[in-house]
Design an enzyme around this catalytic site. Structure first.
Site, mmCIF file in Angstrom:
data_model
loop_
_atom_site.group_PDB
_atom_site.id
_atom_site.type_symbol
_atom_site.label_atom_id
_atom_site.label_comp_id
_atom_site.label_asym_id
_atom_site.label_seq_id
_atom_site.Cartn_x
_atom_site.Cartn_y
_atom_site.Cartn_z
ATOM 1 N N SER A 1 43.552 -19.134 -17.660
ATOM 2 C CA SER A 1 43.216 -18.553 -18.748
ATOM 3 C C SER A 1 44.496 -17.831 -19.638
ATOM 4 O O SER A 1 45.469 -17.814 -19.015
ATOM 5 C CB SER A 1 42.442 -17.131 -18.327
ATOM 6 N N TYR B 1 42.249 -9.458 -12.927
ATOM 7 C CA TYR B 1 41.743 -10.656 -13.468
ATOM 8 C C TYR B 1 43.016 -11.576 -13.764
ATOM 9 O O TYR B 1 43.440 -12.649 -13.550
ATOM 10 C CB TYR B 1 40.746 -10.544 -14.371
#
Length: 302
Positions: free
Chosen positions: A142, A168
C-alpha cells in the site's frame, strides 16, 4: 538501476494487462481472492488460462479455510499442497483495526495477517515455487508504507500507544520488506518477488474506516453514498498491477522492486507524513529486510 516502465497506466484493467498472454498450465495461489481486487485478480488469471487456487477465510468451493493470522491454518494449507506453484499473490489483508488485537501467537493482528501469514505461506511453499522454474511472488502492499517504518523495538504495540493507521502502515512496510527478502535469497532458484500499491478502490478493506475519514477522502458523500473521484479505481483496474507482476512477460525476471498503482516501478523516496508518491527507502532497506526475515522465521518455527 533503471526503473521499469510499461505501456500501461492507472486506468488499465487486469484483463487488458493479460491481453494475448497464455497462462495454460500455470498453477497460481491468490490469498483473499473472493472479493475486491483479489476476485478480479483471480478472474483475469483464470481468463488467461491459469489454474488458480484461492486461499481465503471464506472459501466458496468447499476447500478448507485459510486464516492468515493463524499459523496452524497456514501450515495445514501448505502441508496439503503438492506439485509446483508458478506464482503466489499475497493479496489478503486487514486495515485499520480500531483497537489493539493480537493473534494466537501474540503478534499484533494487522502485522500477523498482512505479513506473517504470507511469510509462512511463501516460505512453506519454497520447494514448490522452486520446482516451477521461474516462479513469481507478488505482495500487495500500500501507499501506507510511506508513513511508518517497521518498529523492531515494539512491533506489537506492547509499550507504545496503539494507533490503527500506524499499525497498518507498519504491516505494509513489512510486506515490501518481504519481497526484498525473497529477492535477496531465492534469485538463484529462479524465484522473483515484487510488491505493489494497488491504489484507492472501494472494497471491504475499508470496513473499519469511519464516515468522517471516508468523506474527507472524497470516497462518500454526506449521506454515505459511494463516490468515484478521479483518484479512485474500479476493482478491475485495481487488480491490474497485481496481474502485471504475476504474469506479464514485460516484468519477467524483475525482482525486489515496488510498483505504483499506475503500473510503473515507483521512485524511491524518503518516508514521512509529507512523502511524495513512491516507495519509502526504509521499505526496501536490505538490512531491515534481513532482520525482519530472521524475526519472522523465528516466529513461524515456534
Amino acid at each position: 538501476m533503471t526503473r521499469i516502465r510499461t505501456p500501461f497506466d492507472t486506468k488499465t484493467t487486469a484483463a487488458e494487462i493479460l491481453a494475448g498472454v497464455d497462462l495454460s498450465g500455470r498453477r497460481i495461489i491468490v490469498t483473499g481472492g473472493t472479493s475486491g481486487i483479489g476476485l478480479e485478480t483471480v478472474r483475469a488469471l483464470e481468463g488467461a488460462g491459469a489454474e488458480v487456487t484461492v486461499a481465503t477465510r471464506n472459501p466458496t468451493d468447499g476447500r478448507p479455510p485459510v486464516d492468515l493470522s493463524d499459523l496452524d491454518s497456514v501450515r495445514a494449507f501448505v502441508s496439503g499442497w503438492t506439485g509446483p506453484v508458478h506464482a503466489i499473490v499475497a493479496n489478503a489483508g486487514i486495515m485499520m483495526v480500531p483497537t489493539r488485537e493480537v493473534a494466537a501467537n501474540g503478534w499484533e493482528l494487522q502485522l500477523a495477517t498482512n505479513f506473517l501469514g504470507h511469510f509462512a505461506l511463501v516460505t512453506g511453499l519454497y520447494e514448490n515455487l522452486r520446482q516451477a522454474g521461474g516462479a513469481r511472488v507478488v505482495v500487495v502492499s500500500s501507499g501506507a508504507q510511506l508513513r511508518a517504518p517497521f518498529d523492531f523495538d515494539d512491533p506489537h504495540f506492547e509499550r507504545r500507544p496503539y494507533d490503527p493507521f500506524t499499525a497498518y502502515a507498519q504491516s505494509k512496510t513489512a510486506d515490501v520488506l518481504l519481497a526484498v527478502g525473497i529477492a535477496r535469497r531465492w534469485a538463484a532458484d529462479g524465484i522473483t518477488a515484487n510488491a505493489l500499491d494497488p491504489g484507492r478502490i472501494h472494497t471491504n478493506l475499508q470496513r473499519y474506516l469511519d464516515h468522517a475519514t471516508r468523506r474527507a477522502a472524497g470516497a462518500i458523500d454526506d449521506e454515505g453514498n459511494l463516490l468515484m473521484p478521479d483518484n479512485y479505481k474500479t476493482p478491475e483496474q485495481g487488480a491490474s498491477t497485481s496481474v502485471l507482476l504475476t504474469a506479464s512477460p514485460l516484468v519477467e525476471r524483475v525482482t525486489g522492486r515496488f510498483f505504483w498503482h499506475d503500473n510503473q516501478e515507483a521512485e524511491v523516496v524518503p518516508g514521512g507524513p509529507d512523502a511524495p508518491p513512491g516507495v519509502a527507502a526504509w521499505a526496501i532497506d536490505p538490512v531491515a529486510a534481513d532482520r525482519l526475515w530472521d524475526h519472522a522465521l523465528a516466529a513461524v518455527r515456534t
